[in-house]
Design a protein around this motif. Structure first.
Motif, mmCIF file in Angstrom:
data_model
loop_
_atom_site.group_PDB
_atom_site.id
_atom_site.type_symbol
_atom_site.label_atom_id
_atom_site.label_comp_id
_atom_site.label_asym_id
_atom_site.label_seq_id
_atom_site.Cartn_x
_atom_site.Cartn_y
_atom_site.Cartn_z
ATOM 1 N N PRO A 37 40.098 -50.257 -16.264
ATOM 2 C CA PRO A 37 40.385 -48.980 -16.928
ATOM 3 C C PRO A 37 40.770 -49.136 -18.395
ATOM 4 N N ARG A 38 41.451 -50.221 -18.727
ATOM 5 C CA ARG A 38 41.854 -50.425 -20.127
ATOM 6 C C ARG A 38 40.630 -50.595 -21.024
ATOM 7 N N LEU A 39 39.615 -51.310 -20.537
ATOM 8 C CA LEU A 39 38.393 -51.481 -21.308
ATOM 9 C C LEU A 39 37.686 -50.136 -21.485
ATOM 10 N N LEU A 40 37.650 -49.332 -20.431
ATOM 11 C CA LEU A 40 37.013 -48.023 -20.523
ATOM 12 C C LEU A 40 37.755 -47.122 -21.515
ATOM 13 N N ALA A 41 39.088 -47.187 -21.517
ATOM 14 C CA ALA A 41 39.867 -46.370 -22.449
ATOM 15 C C ALA A 41 39.589 -46.776 -23.893
ATOM 16 N N GLY A 43 36.927 -48.309 -24.913
ATOM 17 C CA GLY A 43 35.536 -47.964 -25.199
ATOM 18 C C GLY A 43 35.378 -46.517 -25.592
ATOM 19 N N ALA A 44 36.118 -45.612 -24.904
ATOM 20 C CA ALA A 44 36.064 -44.189 -25.248
ATOM 21 C C ALA A 44 36.627 -43.938 -26.641
ATOM 22 N N VAL A 45 37.725 -44.618 -26.979
ATOM 23 C CA VAL A 45 38.321 -44.457 -28.311
ATOM 24 C C VAL A 45 37.392 -45.039 -29.380
ATOM 25 N N PHE A 46 36.759 -46.161 -29.083
ATOM 26 C CA PHE A 46 35.804 -46.756 -30.019
ATOM 27 C C PHE A 46 34.644 -45.798 -30.280
ATOM 28 N N TYR A 47 34.151 -45.164 -29.216
ATOM 29 C CA TYR A 47 33.052 -44.209 -29.368
ATOM 30 C C TYR A 47 33.497 -43.002 -30.189
ATOM 31 N N LEU A 48 34.742 -42.567 -29.993
ATOM 32 C CA LEU A 48 35.270 -41.469 -30.802
ATOM 33 C C LEU A 48 35.271 -41.851 -32.275
ATOM 34 N N GLY A 49 35.663 -43.089 -32.576
ATOM 35 C CA GLY A 49 35.627 -43.553 -33.963
ATOM 36 C C GLY A 49 34.221 -43.549 -34.526
ATOM 37 N N LEU A 50 33.254 -43.962 -33.713
ATOM 38 C CA LEU A 50 31.852 -43.907 -34.137
ATOM 39 C C LEU A 50 31.432 -42.478 -34.453
ATOM 40 N N LEU A 51 31.796 -41.544 -33.558
ATOM 41 C CA LEU A 51 31.385 -40.153 -33.740
ATOM 42 C C LEU A 51 31.981 -39.552 -35.004
ATOM 43 N N LEU A 52 33.215 -39.937 -35.336
ATOM 44 C CA LEU A 52 33.871 -39.378 -36.514
ATOM 45 C C LEU A 52 33.106 -39.681 -37.798
ATOM 46 N N VAL A 53 32.335 -40.771 -37.776
ATOM 47 C CA VAL A 53 31.561 -41.147 -38.963
ATOM 48 C C VAL A 53 30.084 -40.791 -38.805
#
Length: 289
Positions: A37-41, A43-53
């Motif tokens: 679950p920690r990796l998935l969390a 990963g979701a935050v990393f994807y959010l960072g990608l989307l912001l840019v």
């Protein structure tokens, strides 16, 4: 899913595996985040960072394309030429770093290096979306497709799919990092070959050929308008019919109960493993003289 979205997703995957990256992101996630679950969390935050840019950049490219929507034939021709040129540059190892075109990109990298936890992951995602000398032509190709769509919303979705193409294999590789071993990691990194008096990388060659193929397809199908659907219309209709049959309260209740049962099984399994480890540790302490 149309061919443009598929190309964007594959482009994100190839950007992650580009020679400059050398699997640094999967290695970082595997060593600092772990799995589960920690990796998935993260990963979701990393994807959010990608989307912001990525999404604002893609939306801007799509908005720019709307200014020339009345000159579609010229846009299709120009986009096809740009795609072929970028593909050739990628195959031959010529790249550029798009992050230099944006202000404060260096500061973003510095902040990512100085933070920890989820904040570091978020900033790392924002910095990774546009950074990378080897991935510059790939992002340029996806932005070209985004601009050619002439629709700001569709262009933003295209860049979001590009980001997903980075995140999905990132999480998969990080989760399997130890099982891959040195041989598996070397295979993912690719290797260099000598051609035309230059040292070329296999990943860059494959990526460049695919980008050029998309460029040719873009021209021959009038901007992918005449491209065949990846899923036939008959298959889509059949899937919609079957999906409609599943839309009932009984099925919804069964899905919820099944999900709850799965969560309980996982929880019970983890508790059993932890209890066994604690018992082993207690036995080991009792066996000491």
């Amino acid at each position: 899913m149309d061919i443009g979205l598929l190309a964007a997703f594959v482009g994100g995957t190839l950007a992650l595996l580009s020679p400059c990256a050398a699997l640094m992101l999967p290695a970082f996630f595997a060593s600092t985040v772990g799995s589960g679950p920690r990796l998935l969390a993260h990963g979701a935050v990393f994807y959010l960072g990608l989307l912001l840019v990525l999404v604002p950049v893609g939306t801007g490219a799509g908005a720019l394309g709307t200014l020339f929507v009345t000159h579609r034939q010229a846009i299709v021709l120009l986009a096809s030429v740009v795609l072929v040129v970028l593909g050739a540059a990628q195959a031959l190892g010529f790249g550029f770093d798009p992050s230099r075109l944006l202000p404060a990109s260096a500061d973003l990298h510095a902040r990512a290096a100085s933070r920890t936890g989820l904040a570091k992951t978020l900033l790392l995602g924002a910095a990774s979306g546009i950074a990378g000398f080897c991935a510059g032509p790939i992002l340029g190709a996806v932005l070209t497709l985004a601009a050619a769509r002439g629709d700001a919303l569709a262009a933003g979705v295209l860049l979001a799919v590009y980001g997903a193409g980075m995140v999905v294999p990132l999480l998969a590789i990080a989760a399997l990092w130890q099982r891959l071993g040195d041989r598996g990691r070397r295979w993912l990194r690719g290797r260099t070959v000598t051609a035309l008096g230059r040292e070329l990388h296999t990943t860059s060659l494959v990526t460049g050929v695919l980008i050029m193929a998309v460029g040719v397809l873009f021209w021959t199908t009038n901007g992918l308008v005449g491209a065949p659907a990846l899923v036939p219309v008959e298959a889509q209709a059949w899937l919609q019919e079957r999906a409609g049959g599943l839309a009932s309260p009984v099925v919804d209740a069964l899905v919820v109960l099944g999900g709850a049962a799965l969560v309980l099984l996982v929880w019970a399994g983890r508790r059993r493993v932890r209890g066994g480890d604690a018992q082993d540790a207690e036995d080991a302490r009792g066996a000491r003289p």
